[in-house]
Design a protein around this motif. Structure first.
Motif, PDB file in Angstrom:
ATOM      1  N   PRO A  36      32.414  51.160  19.631  1.00 15.28           N
ATOM      2  CA  PRO A  36      33.690  51.875  19.685  1.00 15.28           C
ATOM      3  C   PRO A  36      33.516  53.272  20.264  1.00 15.28           C
ATOM      4  N   LEU A  37      34.530  53.747  20.941  1.00 13.19           N
ATOM      5  CA  LEU A  37      34.459  55.050  21.596  1.00 13.19           C
ATOM      6  C   LEU A  37      34.162  56.161  20.603  1.00 13.19           C
ATOM      7  N   ARG A  38      34.740  56.065  19.407  1.00 14.54           N
ATOM      8  CA  ARG A  38      34.501  57.098  18.404  1.00 14.54           C
ATOM      9  C   ARG A  38      33.030  57.137  17.991  1.00 14.54           C
ATOM     10  N   ASP A  39      32.421  55.956  17.833  1.00 16.94           N
ATOM     11  CA  ASP A  39      30.995  55.911  17.489  1.00 16.94           C
ATOM     12  C   ASP A  39      30.135  56.428  18.636  1.00 16.94           C
ATOM     13  N   ALA A  40      30.532  56.099  19.864  1.00 14.31           N
ATOM     14  CA  ALA A  40      29.782  56.597  21.018  1.00 14.31           C
ATOM     15  C   ALA A  40      29.841  58.114  21.094  1.00 14.31           C
ATOM     16  N   GLU A  41      30.999  58.687  20.750  1.00 10.08           N
ATOM     17  CA  GLU A  41      31.116  60.144  20.732  1.00 10.08           C
ATOM     18  C   GLU A  41      30.192  60.744  19.682  1.00 10.08           C
ATOM     19  N   GLY A  42      30.104  60.091  18.520  1.00 15.03           N
ATOM     20  CA  GLY A  42      29.188  60.570  17.485  1.00 15.03           C
ATOM     21  C   GLY A  42      27.737  60.492  17.927  1.00 15.03           C
ATOM     22  N   THR A  43      27.404  59.402  18.611  1.00 12.70           N
ATOM     23  CA  THR A  43      26.041  59.253  19.120  1.00 12.70           C
ATOM     24  C   THR A  43      25.719  60.342  20.133  1.00 12.70           C
ATOM     25  N   MET A  44      26.634  60.580  21.055  1.00 14.41           N
ATOM     26  CA  MET A  44      26.394  61.597  22.079  1.00 14.41           C
ATOM     27  C   MET A  44      26.334  62.991  21.469  1.00 14.41           C
ATOM     28  N   LEU A 264      14.513  60.512  33.140  1.00 16.10           N
ATOM     29  CA  LEU A 264      14.283  60.579  31.706  1.00 16.10           C
ATOM     30  C   LEU A 264      15.594  60.736  30.948  1.00 16.10           C
ATOM     31  N   LEU A 265      16.496  61.554  31.447  1.00 14.44           N
ATOM     32  CA  LEU A 265      17.770  61.784  30.777  1.00 14.44           C
ATOM     33  C   LEU A 265      18.604  60.508  30.752  1.00 14.44           C
ATOM     34  N   VAL A 266      18.600  59.766  31.842  1.00 18.20           N
ATOM     35  CA  VAL A 266      19.328  58.496  31.901  1.00 18.20           C
ATOM     36  C   VAL A 266      18.739  57.493  30.910  1.00 18.20           C
ATOM     37  N   LEU A 267      17.407  57.433  30.835  1.00 16.93           N
ATOM     38  CA  LEU A 267      16.737  56.487  29.947  1.00 16.93           C
ATOM     39  C   LEU A 267      17.068  56.762  28.492  1.00 16.93           C
ATOM     40  N   VAL A 268      16.964  58.015  28.070  1.00 17.92           N
ATOM     41  CA  VAL A 268      17.220  58.367  26.667  1.00 17.92           C
ATOM     42  C   VAL A 268      18.668  58.077  26.295  1.00 17.92           C
ATOM     43  N   THR A 269      19.605  58.426  27.173  1.00 16.78           N
ATOM     44  CA  THR A 269      21.022  58.152  26.905  1.00 16.78           C
ATOM     45  C   THR A 269      21.261  56.650  26.762  1.00 16.78           C
ATOM     46  N   GLY A 270      20.695  55.878  27.669  1.00 16.59           N
ATOM     47  CA  GLY A 270      20.849  54.428  27.594  1.00 16.59           C
ATOM     48  C   GLY A 270      20.271  53.844  26.326  1.00 16.59           C
ATOM     49  N   LEU A 271      19.126  54.361  25.888  1.00 15.97           N
ATOM     50  CA  LEU A 271      18.491  53.866  24.664  1.00 15.97           C
ATOM     51  C   LEU A 271      19.420  53.988  23.461  1.00 15.97           C
ATOM     52  N   PHE A 272      20.031  55.139  23.284  1.00 13.50           N
ATOM     53  CA  PHE A 272      20.871  55.349  22.112  1.00 13.50           C
ATOM     54  C   PHE A 272      22.138  54.512  22.174  1.00 13.50           C
ATOM     55  N   LEU A 273      22.730  54.385  23.346  1.00 12.99           N
ATOM     56  CA  LEU A 273      23.935  53.566  23.466  1.00 12.99           C
ATOM     57  C   LEU A 273      23.635  52.096  23.184  1.00 12.99           C
ATOM     58  N   VAL A 274      22.521  51.608  23.720  1.00 15.42           N
ATOM     59  CA  VAL A 274      22.147  50.210  23.497  1.00 15.42           C
ATOM     60  C   VAL A 274      21.820  49.962  22.034  1.00 15.42           C
ATOM     61  N   MET A 275      21.139  50.920  21.388  1.00 20.72           N
ATOM     62  CA  MET A 275      20.807  50.745  19.976  1.00 20.72           C
ATOM     63  C   MET A 275      22.056  50.714  19.110  1.00 20.72           C
ATOM     64  N   ASP A 276      23.074  51.477  19.472  1.00 20.17           N
ATOM     65  CA  ASP A 276      24.342  51.397  18.736  1.00 20.17           C
ATOM     66  C   ASP A 276      24.901  49.980  18.794  1.00 20.17           C
ATOM     67  N   ALA A 277      24.857  49.406  19.975  1.00 19.48           N
ATOM     68  CA  ALA A 277      25.388  48.052  20.147  1.00 19.48           C
ATOM     69  C   ALA A 277      24.560  47.030  19.375  1.00 19.48           C
ATOM     70  N   ILE A 278      23.227  47.145  19.461  1.00 26.87           N
ATOM     71  CA  ILE A 278      22.361  46.190  18.768  1.00 26.87           C
ATOM     72  C   ILE A 278      22.535  46.288  17.258  1.00 26.87           C
ATOM     73  N   GLY A 279      22.685  47.515  16.766  1.00 27.51           N
ATOM     74  CA  GLY A 279      22.894  47.696  15.332  1.00 27.51           C
ATOM     75  C   GLY A 279      24.149  46.982  14.852  1.00 27.51           C
TER      76      GLY A 279
END
Length: 391
Positions: A36-44, A264-279
């Protein structure tokens, strides 16, 4: 002209494709509602300070290296070793351990890796053994203090220990982990040629001493700011600006957009977004099933280490934290701090180290790296968990 422009186009390496793939997967997870967008905002909100720190501290390290600060420090270490590789090895291990424990693992990866590479260059020997000191100890020596690792900071509130109490519980695991790492470093990378001696170099004199002095002062300022508790995403930009202004005045040609570590910045951002989805797809339930209701420290550390090498230690800590009781968190920290040295994306420090090695032209044989790192991670993990059990 067309052919020439094609030749000059930067070549993407495998890790670059991994980062782009993860970032694309994260965007797809947002588009299809898996996150969800709200969760993505929290992650970012949690990730942006980390990205600011990573981007600016790499710029700081890159320009400091160009100012030859690291050449000066490397020569000083070589002179202390007095021509004996065994003594030099011990100095490198102690230095890397202290920097990691007192500051943090990312500082070791960014600031100490160029020192080690410059040291090898000054001595006319292979740079890889020196570089391996920083990448392994940046992770395995990060157990002692809350500031030593970002995962420790994430755990600080829930662990419920003061910095002194945290250090008291983790002192023996830290020592055990460092000794096991040092033994692996010696066995796999330093033992060959250890009986030989090297010629003690003369003190290094950089061509622009004022530029070197300002960059050295900026690095020291960074250390001081971190020690007094200034957030990393504030300390690194402040010091980077000091160095950027100095180069703009004294060597403008060194300033270029390629200093920004976009990969590196792209990789780290992608990691957190993907982990949100996997969780959200059941990872937390799977981890609870793997760990059980009262997991042992060995199981907690082992699962945490595997998770860290699969996805990166920061999101791995967040995932495992939700699946274990509070009294198991120190075991989680051992897993996500000591374990993530097997693959390059397992910790931000390893990614920073890889960026520094690539910038310095140090070749990495990934097959040997993964094999020796897996052995080292296993030995250090077992040693640290055993030490934790007797504290």
């Amino acid at each position: 002209m067309v052919r020439e422009s094609v030749r000059r186009r930067p070549r993407l390496e495998p890790l670059d494709w991994v980062g782009l793939g993860l970032f694309a997967a994260g965007l797809l997870a947002l588009a299809f509602g898996l996150v969800p967008l709200r969760d993505a905002e929290g992650t970012m909100h949690r990730v942006v300070p980390l990205l600011v720190f990573l981007g600016t501290v790499i710029v700081l390290a890159e320009l400091t290296a160009q100012a030859q600060v690291f050449d000066v420090v490397a020569t000083w270490l070589a002179r202390l070793g007095r021509g004996r590789f065994a003594v030099l090895f011990a100095l490198c291990v102690v230095f890397a351990t202290l920097v990691t424990a007192v500051l943090n693992l990312d500082t070791t990866a960014v600031l100490l890796t160029p020192v080690m590479v410059a040291l090898a260059t000054r001595l006319g020997v292979r740079a890889l053994p020196f570089a391996m000191v920083t990448v392994w100890l940046a992770n395995t020596a990060s157990l002692l203090l809350p500031v030593s690792n970002l995962t420790n900071l994430l755990a600080a509130d829930r662990v419920g220990l003061s910095p002194v109490g945290f250090a008291a519980r983790m002192a023996l695991p830290e020592l055990a982990s460092v000794l096991a790492t040092a033994a692996s470093l010696w066995l796999f990378y330093w033992r060959r040629g250890s009986s030989a001696r090297y010629e003690v170099p003369e003190p290094h004199r950089p061509p622009d001493r004022r530029l070197t002095a300002v960059c050295a002062a900026a690095c020291l300022l960074f250390v001081v700011l971190v020690l007094v508790g200034v957030p990393l995403d504030v300390a690194a930009p402040v010091c980077a600006v000091v160095v950027l202004v100095t180069f703009a005045v004294r060597d403008r040609s060194a300033l270029r957009w390629s200093l920004v570590p976009w990969r590196l910045l792209v990789l780290v951002t992608g990691l957190f977004l993907v982990m949100d989805a996997i969780g959200r797809l059941g990872l937390s339930d799977l981890l609870r099933a793997l760990l059980g209701d009262s997991p042992s420290s060995v199981r907690v550390a082992g699962v945490s280490a595997v998770m860290a090498n699969l996805v990166n230690n920061l999101p791995a800590y967040v995932a495992v934290e939700a699946a274990v009781p509070r009294d198991a968190l120190l075991g989680v920290l051992i897993g996500v701090n000591v374990g993530p040295i097997v693959v390059p994306w397992a910790s931000v420090a390893t990614l920073l180290w890889y960026e520094r090695c690539r910038a310095a032209g140090v070749p990495i044989a990934w097959g040997r790296f993964v094999l020796t790192s897996a052995v080292t991670a296993t030995v250090a993990l077992v040693a640290a968990v055993a030490a934790l059990a007797i504290t």
